[in-house]
Motif scaffolding. Structure first.
Motif, PDB file in Angstrom:
ATOM      1  N   VAL A 146      42.850  39.896  37.340  1.00  0.00           N
ATOM      2  CA  VAL A 146      41.972  39.207  38.679  1.00  0.00           C
ATOM      3  C   VAL A 146      41.334  39.522  38.568  1.00  0.00           C
ATOM      4  O   VAL A 146      39.776  38.255  37.644  1.00  0.00           O
ATOM      5  CB  VAL A 146      42.483  39.241  39.179  1.00  0.00           C
ATOM      6  N   SER A 147      40.409  40.608  37.881  1.00  0.00           N
ATOM      7  CA  SER A 147      38.905  40.826  38.002  1.00  0.00           C
ATOM      8  C   SER A 147      38.174  40.663  36.758  1.00  0.00           C
ATOM      9  O   SER A 147      37.410  40.499  37.306  1.00  0.00           O
ATOM     10  CB  SER A 147      39.286  42.615  38.251  1.00  0.00           C
ATOM     11  N   ALA A 148      38.962  41.324  35.950  1.00  0.00           N
ATOM     12  CA  ALA A 148      38.296  40.371  34.375  1.00  0.00           C
ATOM     13  C   ALA A 148      37.928  39.046  33.941  1.00  0.00           C
ATOM     14  O   ALA A 148      37.180  38.401  33.837  1.00  0.00           O
ATOM     15  CB  ALA A 148      39.579  40.898  33.400  1.00  0.00           C
ATOM     16  N   ALA A 149      39.151  38.370  34.956  1.00  0.00           N
ATOM     17  CA  ALA A 149      38.747  37.176  34.880  1.00  0.00           C
ATOM     18  C   ALA A 149      37.798  35.934  35.569  1.00  0.00           C
ATOM     19  O   ALA A 149      37.145  35.235  35.173  1.00  0.00           O
ATOM     20  CB  ALA A 149      40.267  36.158  35.555  1.00  0.00           C
ATOM     21  N   LEU A 150      37.044  36.908  36.863  1.00  0.00           N
ATOM     22  CA  LEU A 150      36.254  36.832  37.272  1.00  0.00           C
ATOM     23  C   LEU A 150      35.160  37.118  36.564  1.00  0.00           C
ATOM     24  O   LEU A 150      34.164  35.989  36.564  1.00  0.00           O
ATOM     25  CB  LEU A 150      36.686  36.732  39.094  1.00  0.00           C
ATOM     26  N   CYS A 151      35.193  37.780  35.957  1.00  0.00           N
ATOM     27  CA  CYS A 151      33.558  38.593  35.803  1.00  0.00           C
ATOM     28  C   CYS A 151      33.483  37.806  34.110  1.00  0.00           C
ATOM     29  O   CYS A 151      32.518  38.156  33.678  1.00  0.00           O
ATOM     30  CB  CYS A 151      34.214  39.896  35.296  1.00  0.00           C
ATOM     31  N   ARG A 152      34.736  37.488  33.478  1.00  0.00           N
ATOM     32  CA  ARG A 152      34.613  36.924  32.354  1.00  0.00           C
ATOM     33  C   ARG A 152      34.013  35.389  32.835  1.00  0.00           C
ATOM     34  O   ARG A 152      33.491  35.056  32.063  1.00  0.00           O
ATOM     35  CB  ARG A 152      35.909  36.551  31.799  1.00  0.00           C
ATOM     36  N   ALA A 153      34.018  34.350  34.063  1.00  0.00           N
ATOM     37  CA  ALA A 153      34.459  33.432  34.136  1.00  0.00           C
ATOM     38  C   ALA A 153      32.522  33.753  34.607  1.00  0.00           C
ATOM     39  O   ALA A 153      31.381  32.064  33.729  1.00  0.00           O
ATOM     40  CB  ALA A 153      34.832  32.525  34.840  1.00  0.00           C
ATOM     41  N   HIS A 154      31.973  34.332  35.168  1.00  0.00           N
ATOM     42  CA  HIS A 154      30.278  34.328  35.617  1.00  0.00           C
ATOM     43  C   HIS A 154      29.032  35.302  34.833  1.00  0.00           C
ATOM     44  O   HIS A 154      28.353  35.466  35.102  1.00  0.00           O
ATOM     45  CB  HIS A 154      30.013  34.493  36.995  1.00  0.00           C
TER      46      HIS A 154
END
Length: 304
Positions: free
Chosen positions: A159-167
């Protein structure tokens, strides 16, 4: 800081990272946007629920309670790693926090931990974390003994990586509630520095694939240094001669009827002369006695 993801982009980012998602009815419009700003966002905040049981925990985080209406997070991360999405807007999860921590998250300039928080909800100068962070509640009693299954920790990482990757953020944009407010202790039972290491490692891989350690590069081949011309003019018996002969054969210069073997023979000298001629040497320079230039070009493997 960044504009928050739309509901569709949030869902797509999580799924692309391999997160198992359950969409709670109405999650796309269930928010507290009427109570304050939603965005710009600076990071992801991880919490524990102080509850047990998936259904009950999801219900509490969706509805909230007296004095703190829901949603209490954007998603609930269950023990089995499933993420129950509850909101795509402002959620009551972070409360007030330290402006110094927010700045450290925005710039990602801290080491393993952001500066210790010195603010909380209602304190002078506290920053509204509900407008600046995505929040995920993880089902755990928060007593330090309730286990954190591997599936749940992996989901937090994803979850954390998904949002970091998206932004386009790094792992230092992921913090725990205890790193935001000096009133809080969550998440309790695992360390956020170690989780950030996991997230950063994942950000170096393709989405939805586990991080794979880089293979150890092979050692550079080791070659026998030139032992000197006199070495070959002795009554020589050495594994270096065998290794040399095998290289001469590999180069198409072998003039052996048998072998090569460890004892220097006339066959070795003739084979080496063929190698010198292959390199372009002529006359006395191609007499079959090794010299430094031709030896180094032959690249005889080390025998020890």
């Amino acid at each position: 800081m960044a504009t928050p993801l739309s509901a569709d982009r949030l869902l797509a980012a999580l799924r692309a990272e391999g997160v198992t998602v359950v969409e709670h009815p109405g999650w796309r419009t269930h928010n507290r946007n009427q109570a304050g700003d939603w965005g710009p966002v600076a990071g992801v905040m991880i919490h524990h629920t102080v509850s047990s049981g998936t259904a009950r925990s999801v219900e509490i985080c969706h509805d909230g309670y007296k004095g703190l209406p829901g949603p209490l997070c954007h998603g609930v991360i269950a023990k089995d790693g499933t993420v129950h999405l509850l909101s795509a807007g402002r959620a009551n999860h972070a409360g007030g926090g330290d402006p110094g921590v927010l700045q450290a998250v925005i710039t990602e300039t801290y080491a393993d931990r952001p500066p210790a928080p010195r603010a909380h909800q209602g304190s002078p100068g506290a920053v509204d974390g509900n407008s600046r962070f995505y929040g995920f509640e993880c089902i755990n009693l928060g007593d330090g003994t309730d286990p954190w299954p591997a599936e749940q920790l992996l989901a937090i990482e994803r979850v954390s990586a998904a949002l970091c990757r998206a932004h386009g953020w790094g792992a230092r944009s992921v913090i725990g509630h205890l790193e935001w407010s000096d009133w809080k202790s969550d998440p309790k039972g695992f360390g956020m520095p170690a989780m950030r290491v996991r997230v950063q490692r994942r950000l170096g891989t393709d989405p939805a694939r586990p991080a794979v350690p880089k293979p150890t590069p092979p050692k550079a081949p080791q070659y026998e240094p030139f032992p000197g011309t006199s070495f070959f003019r002795k009554n020589l018996n050495s594994p270096i001669v065998t290794a040399m002969g095998r290289r001469l054969v590999a180069e198409g210069c072998g003039r052996y009827r048998s072998g090569p073997g460890p004892r220097w023979t006339e066959a070795d000298r003739k084979s080496y002369a063929a190698w010198q001629k292959k390199l372009g040497f002529r006359g006395n320079d191609a007499d079959g006695w090794p010299g430094a230039a031709s030896w180094n070009a032959l690249k005889v493997p080390r025998t020890k």
